[in-house]
Design an enzyme around this catalytic site. Structure first.
Site, PDB file in Angstrom:
ATOM      1  N   ARG A  94      20.276  23.804  74.179  1.00 51.34           N
ATOM      2  CA  ARG A  94      19.743  23.198  72.952  1.00 51.34           C
ATOM      3  C   ARG A  94      19.455  21.744  73.297  1.00 51.34           C
ATOM      4  O   ARG A  94      20.362  20.998  73.662  1.00 51.34           O
ATOM      5  CB  ARG A  94      20.741  23.313  71.802  1.00 51.34           C
TER       6      ARG A  94
ATOM      7  N   HIS B 235      12.330  27.369  68.060  1.00 53.83           N
ATOM      8  CA  HIS B 235      13.687  27.898  67.823  1.00 53.83           C
ATOM      9  C   HIS B 235      13.599  29.440  67.833  1.00 53.83           C
ATOM     10  O   HIS B 235      13.763  30.098  66.811  1.00 53.83           O
ATOM     11  CB  HIS B 235      14.214  27.382  66.485  1.00 53.83           C
TER      12      HIS B 235
ATOM     13  N   GLN C 281      16.461  31.885  66.486  1.00 53.33           N
ATOM     14  CA  GLN C 281      16.555  31.931  65.026  1.00 53.33           C
ATOM     15  C   GLN C 281      15.457  32.808  64.428  1.00 53.33           C
ATOM     16  O   GLN C 281      15.712  33.616  63.535  1.00 53.33           O
ATOM     17  CB  GLN C 281      16.458  30.511  64.451  1.00 53.33           C
TER      18      GLN C 281
ATOM     19  N   ASP D 103      12.847  25.086  55.587  1.00 50.35           N
ATOM     20  CA  ASP D 103      13.775  24.479  56.550  1.00 50.35           C
ATOM     21  C   ASP D 103      13.919  23.016  56.153  1.00 50.35           C
ATOM     22  O   ASP D 103      13.142  22.501  55.331  1.00 50.35           O
ATOM     23  CB  ASP D 103      13.202  24.627  57.977  1.00 50.35           C
TER      24      ASP D 103
ATOM     25  N   CYS E 174      17.295  28.981  57.643  1.00 51.07           N
ATOM     26  CA  CYS E 174      18.051  29.105  58.905  1.00 51.07           C
ATOM     27  C   CYS E 174      19.373  28.360  58.850  1.00 51.07           C
ATOM     28  O   CYS E 174      20.262  28.629  59.655  1.00 51.07           O
ATOM     29  CB  CYS E 174      17.213  28.638  60.076  1.00 51.07           C
TER      30      CYS E 174
ATOM     31  N   ARG F 144      22.405  36.074  63.790  1.00 50.48           N
ATOM     32  CA  ARG F 144      22.284  35.301  65.034  1.00 50.48           C
ATOM     33  C   ARG F 144      23.137  35.947  66.125  1.00 50.48           C
ATOM     34  O   ARG F 144      22.739  36.050  67.277  1.00 50.48           O
ATOM     35  CB  ARG F 144      22.754  33.848  64.821  1.00 50.48           C
TER      36      ARG F 144
END
Ligand code: CP
Ligand code: NVA
Length: 309
Positions: free
Chosen positions: A103, A130, A133, A226, A266, A294
């Site tokens: 990440r 991402h 996700q 988001d 998310c 996830r």
């Protein structure tokens, strides 16, 4: 068997389908208590240059459930954080580990890591993408809205960020209709849109970009948003709050969607900003299924990269 998982755009339509199929199977196995320790003796290094709750815990627990171990590698502790080149880190870690999850900020850091690593590299969020996700979100949509994503319309409302980019790729690979509404200066990157439109030719996906959130949400089966200020954009938070105010997912906006529409996020969510408390809580079951998924989706990704599949 995949070398890396950096971007949904780099996966084939069949590989996306296989990740979703395997994720659903692993979920059933875990719920039924069926052992699936297919990564016994393997180690995953998890490099974090940004914060995380879900990603860290789900990768670590996922690796444990697969019989392997995960190492949390914060850039505050690694020599990487003191300037050791990523290409050297990649070659060193390849001598100890079986896979690396990263990440980070610039997507090129994840790409450089993958270029120099002889072991698989999994993108667990960059400023650009991402993918873990969004693959998870596709699994969650299937669970709530049926397996055939081609019949569904998703609306993404808010900032044209890493989530938006991965949704563009995810929709393009699965044939979904995706309408994205962002303020003009916060639209997704042109090259990502171009790639997605190219991928969409294979599946018949419909991709539309606009500024009007009500128009994007019109008849949507799934509405997604988001945060308005992603990690690294904290200094722009106040300015963004003003610009994005018309893009809040609230009951008024949802009156334009299909009556049975689900809302996804998310997480982490900022109530009163991109989503209201009421809308969040009404959709909490879906949103926390999404968080749980996830685990299952990343187990599928780890098996398809690090396993003997
Ligand atoms: N959604 C997500 O990636 O959460 P974390 O930042 O907590 O990992
Ligand atoms: N767009 C957000 C996603 C967090 C999971 C960010 O990059 O901070």
């Amino acid at each position: 068997m995949l070398k890396d998982m950096l971007s949904i755009h780099e996966l084939s339509v069949d590989e996306v389908e296989e990740i979703l199929r395997l994720a659903a199977e692993l979920k059933s196995m875990q719920k039924a208590g069926v052992p699936h320790e297919w990564l016994k003796g393997k180690s995953l290094g998890m490099i974090f240059e940004k914060s995380s709750t879900r990603t860290r815990v789900s990768f670590e627990v996922g690796m444990y459930q697969l019989g392997g171990q995960a190492l949390f590698l914060s850039n505050r502790d690694l020599q990487l954080g003191r300037g050791e080149p990523i290409k050297d880190t990649a070659r060193v870690l390849s001598r100890y580990l079986d896979g690396i999850m990263i990440r980070t900020f610039g997507h090129e850091r994840a790409e450089e890591l993958a270029k120099y690593a002889s072991i698989p590299v999994i993108n667990a969020l960059t400023d650009l993408l991402h993918p873990c996700q969004v693959l998870t979100d596709l699994l969650t949509i299937r669970e709530h809205k049926g397996k055939n994503l081609k019949n569904l319309k998703m609306a993404y409302v808010g900032d044209g960020n890493n989530m938006t980019h991965s949704f563009l790729y995810g929709a393009a690979k699965t044939g979904m209709t995706l309408s994205v509404a962002t303020p003009k200066d916060y639209a997704p990157k042109d090259f990502v849109v171009k790639n997605a439109l190219e991928d969409a030719k294979e599946t018949g996906a419909v991709i539309e970009l606009m500024e009007n959130p009500a128009k994007a949400v019109e008849g949507a089966d799934v509405v997604v948003t988001d945060t308005w200020a992603s990690m690294g954009q904290e200094a722009e938070h106040d300015e963004r709050k003003k610009i994005f105010a018309p893009y809040q997912v609230n009951d008024e906006l949802l009156s334009h969607a299909d009556k049975r529409a689900i809302v996804m996020h998310c997480l982490p969510a900022y109530r009163g900003e991109e989503i209201t408390e009421e809308v969040f809580e009404k959709n909490a079951d879906v949103i926390f299924d999404e968080a749980e998924n996830r685990l299952h989706t990343q187990k599928a990704i780890m098996l398809l990269t690090m396993g003997d599949f």
